[in-house]
Design an enzyme around this catalytic site. Structure first.
Site, PDB file in Angstrom:
ATOM      1  N   GLY A  54       3.415  43.598   6.049  1.00 47.61           N
ATOM      2  CA  GLY A  54       4.105  42.858   4.771  1.00 47.61           C
ATOM      3  C   GLY A  54       5.576  44.359   4.748  1.00 47.61           C
ATOM      4  N   CYS A  55       6.191  44.294   3.652  1.00 46.19           N
ATOM      5  CA  CYS A  55       7.096  45.711   3.166  1.00 46.19           C
ATOM      6  C   CYS A  55       5.989  45.880   2.359  1.00 46.19           C
ATOM      7  CB  CYS A  55       8.731  44.916   2.820  1.00 46.19           C
ATOM      8  SG  CYS A  55       8.288  43.758   1.853  1.00 46.19           S
ATOM      9  N   PHE A  56       5.579  45.596   1.222  1.00 48.07           N
ATOM     10  CA  PHE A  56       5.003  46.385  -0.183  1.00 48.07           C
ATOM     11  C   PHE A  56       4.008  46.115   0.457  1.00 48.07           C
ATOM     12  CE2 PHE A  56       7.345  42.770  -3.049  1.00 48.07           C
ATOM     13  CZ  PHE A  56       7.721  43.618  -3.522  1.00 48.07           C
ATOM     14  N   THR A  76       2.762  47.679   3.561  1.00 46.22           N
ATOM     15  CA  THR A  76       3.308  49.075   3.386  1.00 46.22           C
ATOM     16  C   THR A  76       3.542  50.289   2.919  1.00 46.22           C
ATOM     17  OG1 THR A  76       4.503  47.878   6.087  1.00 46.22           O
ATOM     18  CG2 THR A  76       4.851  50.368   4.714  1.00 46.22           C
ATOM     19  N   GLY A  77       4.514  49.838   2.623  1.00 48.09           N
ATOM     20  CA  GLY A  77       4.850  51.268   1.076  1.00 48.09           C
ATOM     21  C   GLY A  77       3.252  51.793   0.422  1.00 48.09           C
TER      22      GLY A  77
END
Length: 330
Positions: free
Chosen positions: A142-144, A146-147
């Site tokens: 997921g994008c969250f 990852t960061g």
């Protein structure tokens, strides 16, 4: 290589086509959409006019002919495609949540029964490159997560508590309009949502555990009035103090040789359109709290760019192929 994008009409599908246009050996030959069959891809992605002449199709899984398929579909939809594509010898990168978590956790978090479960490598290359290499199927994070995970990973094993605070652009909500992403709700505003129970928290906890961390992990996302990007502040609370020099050395060593990790002051504009993740840290006086901040483009490193990076790894290609986009600043 012939590339199929299943669910190509959304933001991530458009990004995959854009990035593949700069790839040395990837050609998108199939872009699917149930609702838009027969419509030109450039009608819904006008920035791709002159880049692709493809039209959307709606083939059965058994009729898809490609070397690699990207599943850019909502959760629960990907599980309907994955097995059939693999049986045909097609390598698959799944951008949905269907294979990121163990089956029992997925069913608890997403409230559905997983009907075609199998274990798959978690496609965060900086942490799981060897598991990804040579795989036939990869589950894109997921994008969250990852960061967030990349912000805290070097210190995760030493943490007692990790608190993630993320600010995301509106494109993270997907291409379909809703009351949440309506201009009047988003513009000139900043809101928190799913304060303690966002679905991506399960991935963050999973990755912290895989890094050897026994920390309690917490997460609150916020919606920013911008198109792209996620800025994550990780508050990492330690049992044993650390100095600024020690923390910086730890991050340099951990990410040594990682092309897409840049240890510099993060900003959304500084990574826009690119597959980079910028990370910086500061140790609070006393050394028991480290603030790590990361910035990614949620549609690139947070989705389609990382998916292309994973494709490159499983196909034995340079990880940077198709991902040489320079960030757009200003």
């Amino acid at each position: 290589m012939e590339i199929a994008i299943i669910g190509a009409s959304g933001f991530t599908g458009g990004e995959l086509i854009r990035l593949c246009a700069g790839h040395s050996s990837a050609e998108v030959t199939c872009a699917t959409s149930r609702k838009l069959e027969g419509t030109g891809v450039a009608v819904t992605h006008p920035h791709l006019r002159g880049i692709t002449e493809l039209r959307y199709t709606n083939p059965e899984t058994g009729d898809i002919d490609a070397d690699v398929a990207f599943l850019a579909v909502p959760h629960t939809a990907a599980m309907q495609y994955a097995g059939g594509l693999l049986e045909r010898g097609i390598k698959v990168i799944d951008l949905s949540a269907d294979y990121r978590l163990p089956k029992d956790i997925f069913e608890t978090v997403y409230g559905v029964t997983h009907t075609h479960y199998f274990e798959a490598p978690y496609g965060l290359p900086e942490l799981h490159r060897e598991e990804i290499r040579g795989a036939q199927f990869v589950s894109n994070p997921g994008c969250f997560p990852t960061g967030a995970t990349l912000a805290a990973a070097p210190l995760a094993a030493r943490a007692a508590t990790i608190i993630y605070d993320s600010k995301t652009g509106v494109s993270g909500a997907g291409v379909n309009p809703s009351a949440t992403n309506h201009f009047c709700h988003v513009h000139d505003n900043l809101t928190a949502y799913k304060w303690t129970a966002h679905r991506h928290l399960a991935e963050m906890k999973m990755e912290a555990g895989r890094l050897g961390s026994a920390a309690s992990v917490h997460f609150t996302p916020h919606l920013l009035p911008v198109n792209r990007g996620i800025l994550t502040t990780a508050h990492i609370l330690l049992d044993d103090p650390i100095t600024q020099d020690e923390a910086e050395a730890l991050y340099r060593d951990f990410y040594a040789g990682e092309h897409f990790i840049r240890l510099q002051s993060p900003s959304l504009a500084g990574v826009r359109g690119s597959n980079f993740c910028d990370v910086a840290i500061e140790v609070e006086a006393g050394g028991r709290r480290v603030v790590a901040v990361s910035a990614i483009d949620n549609l690139v490193k947070g989705a389609s760019g990382q998916a292309l990076q994973n494709m490159n790894i499983i196909c034995g290609l340079p990880e940077t192929d198709g991902l040489g986009v320079v960030p757009l600043l200003p």
